[in-house]
Structures are given as C-alpha cells and as structure tokens.
Scaffold this motif. Structure first.
Motif, mmCIF file in Angstrom:
data_model
loop_
_atom_site.group_PDB
_atom_site.id
_atom_site.type_symbol
_atom_site.label_atom_id
_atom_site.label_comp_id
_atom_site.label_asym_id
_atom_site.label_seq_id
_atom_site.Cartn_x
_atom_site.Cartn_y
_atom_site.Cartn_z
ATOM 1 N N ASN A 183 62.455 6.104 75.065
ATOM 2 C CA ASN A 183 62.173 4.777 75.632
ATOM 3 C C ASN A 183 61.547 3.877 74.567
ATOM 4 O O ASN A 183 61.896 2.701 74.447
ATOM 5 C CB ASN A 183 61.240 4.925 76.832
ATOM 6 C CG ASN A 183 61.350 3.734 77.771
ATOM 7 O OD1 ASN A 183 62.363 3.028 77.756
ATOM 8 N ND2 ASN A 183 60.329 3.491 78.546
ATOM 9 N N LYS A 187 63.513 0.452 73.275
ATOM 10 C CA LYS A 187 62.906 -0.888 73.327
ATOM 11 C C LYS A 187 63.017 -1.591 71.980
ATOM 12 O O LYS A 187 63.065 -2.808 71.903
ATOM 13 C CB LYS A 187 61.430 -0.787 73.727
ATOM 14 C CG LYS A 187 61.237 -0.555 75.208
ATOM 15 C CD LYS A 187 59.755 -0.539 75.537
ATOM 16 C CE LYS A 187 59.545 -0.150 76.975
ATOM 17 N NZ LYS A 187 58.257 0.468 77.208
ATOM 18 N N ILE A 195 67.715 -1.207 78.033
ATOM 19 C CA ILE A 195 66.266 -1.211 78.292
ATOM 20 C C ILE A 195 66.023 -1.188 79.806
ATOM 21 O O ILE A 195 65.181 -0.432 80.310
ATOM 22 C CB ILE A 195 65.606 -2.450 77.630
ATOM 23 C CG1 ILE A 195 65.700 -2.306 76.101
ATOM 24 C CG2 ILE A 195 64.153 -2.628 78.079
ATOM 25 C CD1 ILE A 195 65.324 -3.537 75.316
#
Ligand SMILES: Cc1cc2nc3c(=O)[nH]c(=O)nc-3n(C[C@H](O)[C@H](O)[C@H](O)COP(=O)(O)O)c2cc1C
Length: 213
Positions: A183, A187, A195
């Motif tokens: 994650n 991003k 995302i």
C-alpha cells in the motif's frame, strides 16, 4: 510530431519501470532496470544510486534509452549483471534492446545530487536525480505500454486477501505486513484507481477485524 509519453501509457505524476540502456565513454553497452517518473508529456526523471554503471554512463554521455518491455528475463538478468551483447541492436552509437516493445531516446537536462536518502530501505544512500527530455519514442509494438508495478502488487495481494480467512495467525500477519508495504508503494507509484482499490481492501480488512496501517 510532438512527443507524447501517454502514447506508451506513461502518465504525468506516476512511476513506471523500464530497462535503461546506456553506453560508456569507451562504447560498452549496459542495461539495468530503473524506475521512470513522468514529469510531463516529454519530461522524465529518475533517481540513480551511486555505484550503478547506469549513473556513471549517463554522467559521462548525457544520454540514455528507456526500453519498454515485459520480458522477465531482461529484468532478472540486467538486475544481476549485464545483458548479453546479442540482446542489443547493431547500432554503434546508441544502446537499444533489439526486442523492446518500444523505446524512448532521452537527453539529460540536469543532474542534481539528492540529500542523503533515509527511506524504508536505505539509511544513507547517495543518489542523483536525472531530469531529461524525451527526444523520440519508437514503438515496435503498436500496443506497447510501460509497466506500473502497482497493478501487479494489487493482484498479488488480492490472492492473499481471498486466503486471509483460511490461514493461521502467523500467515495472516505476514499477509497484512505485505499489504502495508504494498500500500505504501502503490500510493507512491500508481494511478488513482489502484490506490482506491487498495483503500477498498483496507476497509474490508478493518471490518473483518484486522489491524491494518
Ligand atoms: C524494477 C527495478 C527498478 C529499479 N529501480 C532503480 C532505480 O530507480 N534507481 C536505481 O539506482 N536502481 C534501481 N534498481 C536497481 C538497479 O537496477 C540495480 O542496482 C542494477 O544492478 C544496476 O545496474 P548497473 O550497475 O548496470 O547500472 C531497480 C531494480 C529493479 C529490479
């Protein structure tokens, strides 16, 4: 025709992976996987660590080529060492991969030293930011698109997600750790949809009672 990196799926603000090919002052061709940051329709940037042959060649010549490819062997072999000379085109004055789906000829516009990097992997990595103009895009495959690794990470995690309720606590913790790490990366490198997909997964895992960052 004006250069437009979106022709090969390279969008401003996102990051991709390609095989950079360079030549030394003595004419030795080199290949290495390096990230691609898009800064505009014909503007690119990369961060190169000191010690790479790619940085040395770019500093010496002010030129490089980004090869767009999905070839796993190119990526593995050029990370560990160099590619065999037979993988390069016969051009004598420029290094290009013969089987690239597309390639971008780049000319350096500025090289600046970064402050020492303290990120999730390096404590004092010395690196330079190379800014460049894309001078020419050649498509050998009309459908060529640059790789964004966020999508692969999302797919990999989706398979983990489907197994979360089937595995023991240690394996769950491992999957959650992988999610947190991917994650963070997504991003940084991916488009809004990837995302958002990770956010949907995060919400679902929190609802299931998992401790996600
Ligand atoms: C997908 C991928 C992306 C990479 N991105 C970078 C990068 O942006 N900057 C960098 O300095 N090294 C990066 N690396 C590591 C270099 O490819 C690696 O250090 C390589 O051995 C350098 O080769 P060279 O010495 O021939 O230039 C990356 C590796 C991979 C597999």
């Amino acid at each position: 025709m004006a250069i437009d990196l979106t022709d090969i799926g390279i969008e401003e603000g996102q990051k991709y992976e390609g095989i950079y090919t360079t030549m030394s002052k003595d004419g030795v061709k080199n290949a290495a996987p390096i990230g691609i940051a898009c800064k505009g329709k014909d503007k690119l940037e990369c961060r190169l660590f000191v010690g790479t042959q790619t940085l040395k060649n770019i500093m010496d010549t002010g030129k490089y080529v980004i090869n767009i490819t999905f070839d796993p062997l190119y990526f593995a072999k050029s990370t560990i060492g160099n590619l065999d000379i037979t993988e390069f085109s016969d051009d004598e004055d420029i290094a290009i991969l013969k089987n690239a789906e597309a390639y971008i000829i780049c000319e350096v516009t500025s090289i600046r030293k970064m402050d020492p990097i303290k990120d999730h992997v390096t404590s004092n990595g010395e690196a330079y930011i190379i800014s460049s103009d894309a001078l020419k895009i050649v498509k050998n495959n009309p459908c060529a698109k640059a790789i964004n690794r966020g999508l692969f990470a999302l797919l990999e995690f989706l398979t983990n997600y489907t197994r979360l309720d089937l595995v023991g606590k240690d394996q769950q913790d491992y999957f959650i750790g992988r999610f947190n790490e991917n994650n963070r990366m997504i991003k940084r490198v991916s488009d809004e949809d990837t995302i958002e997909a990770m956010e949907i997964l995060k919400k679902s895992m929190i609802e299931k009672g998992f401790d996600v960052e």
